[in-house]
Write a protein that holds these residues in place. Sequence first.
Motif, mmCIF file in Angstrom:
data_model
loop_
_atom_site.group_PDB
_atom_site.id
_atom_site.type_symbol
_atom_site.label_atom_id
_atom_site.label_comp_id
_atom_site.label_asym_id
_atom_site.label_seq_id
_atom_site.Cartn_x
_atom_site.Cartn_y
_atom_site.Cartn_z
ATOM 1 N N SER A 180 -12.900 -25.680 73.298
ATOM 2 C CA SER A 180 -11.952 -25.881 72.199
ATOM 3 C C SER A 180 -12.396 -27.022 71.284
ATOM 4 O O SER A 180 -12.354 -26.897 70.061
ATOM 5 N N VAL A 181 -12.839 -28.106 71.879
ATOM 6 C CA VAL A 181 -13.309 -29.250 71.096
ATOM 7 C C VAL A 181 -14.583 -28.887 70.342
ATOM 8 O O VAL A 181 -14.720 -29.163 69.134
ATOM 9 N N VAL A 182 -15.523 -28.254 71.022
ATOM 10 C CA VAL A 182 -16.801 -27.887 70.398
ATOM 11 C C VAL A 182 -16.587 -26.884 69.267
ATOM 12 O O VAL A 182 -17.166 -27.024 68.179
ATOM 13 N N ALA A 183 -15.757 -25.879 69.493
ATOM 14 C CA ALA A 183 -15.517 -24.863 68.459
ATOM 15 C C ALA A 183 -14.927 -25.481 67.200
ATOM 16 O O ALA A 183 -15.382 -25.203 66.086
ATOM 17 N N ALA A 184 -13.918 -26.319 67.379
ATOM 18 C CA ALA A 184 -13.296 -26.953 66.220
ATOM 19 C C ALA A 184 -14.277 -27.881 65.503
ATOM 20 O O ALA A 184 -14.371 -27.868 64.264
ATOM 21 N N ALA A 185 -15.011 -28.659 66.266
ATOM 22 C CA ALA A 185 -15.976 -29.594 65.670
ATOM 23 C C ALA A 185 -17.069 -28.849 64.905
ATOM 24 O O ALA A 185 -17.447 -29.245 63.795
ATOM 25 N N LEU A 186 -17.587 -27.774 65.481
ATOM 26 C CA LEU A 186 -18.634 -27.005 64.800
ATOM 27 C C LEU A 186 -18.123 -26.346 63.530
ATOM 28 O O LEU A 186 -18.834 -26.306 62.516
ATOM 29 N N ALA A 187 -16.912 -25.816 63.582
ATOM 30 C CA ALA A 187 -16.353 -25.171 62.389
ATOM 31 C C ALA A 187 -16.254 -26.160 61.234
ATOM 32 O O ALA A 187 -16.596 -25.836 60.101
ATOM 33 N N VAL A 188 -15.826 -27.370 61.528
ATOM 34 C CA VAL A 188 -15.687 -28.393 60.485
ATOM 35 C C VAL A 188 -17.069 -28.947 60.085
ATOM 36 O O VAL A 188 -17.369 -29.087 58.902
ATOM 37 N N ALA A 189 -17.903 -29.230 61.075
ATOM 38 C CA ALA A 189 -19.224 -29.815 60.789
ATOM 39 C C ALA A 189 -20.098 -28.884 59.958
ATOM 40 O O ALA A 189 -20.860 -29.350 59.100
#
Length: 147
Positions: free
Chosen positions: A78-87
Amino acid sequence: MRRAGVVLAAVLAAVVVNLAAYALGRLAGGDFTFTREGEAMTVDAVTVAGFSAVPLGLGLTVVALLVGRVPRIATVASVVAAALAVATIGLMTLPVDLDAVSTVALAACHLTLVPISLLAIRRLNAAAASEAHSRPAASAGTGRPAW
């Protein structure tokens, strides 16, 4: 819903929502053209669909395979998915010379992946928990995916 169905539903939702964002960007006057190495490149609907489906599908497939076997994978995912989408907005969309409408539309495409990813990961986690509770003790730990 079984895990494969969750992955497929999430990917289809992402493609539909992002194609709608792309279409709205086109209607608002975005041309989705940028320059790379002196050559004009255009982001088309196929690119939007592919950039929506492939990374999300791969990431959710990994989660589907690991959830229930690797503690806290849903939290990490969940953290990685959200971070990648924004990054990836900063890595892929902002650095190119798109017009403002195209930039906003494509950034919105990245951001739509956050709730879709989070919901899908939550559903994968719930499906794995449900499968673990309904699986007879004799078949538990067979190493076969439940999907």
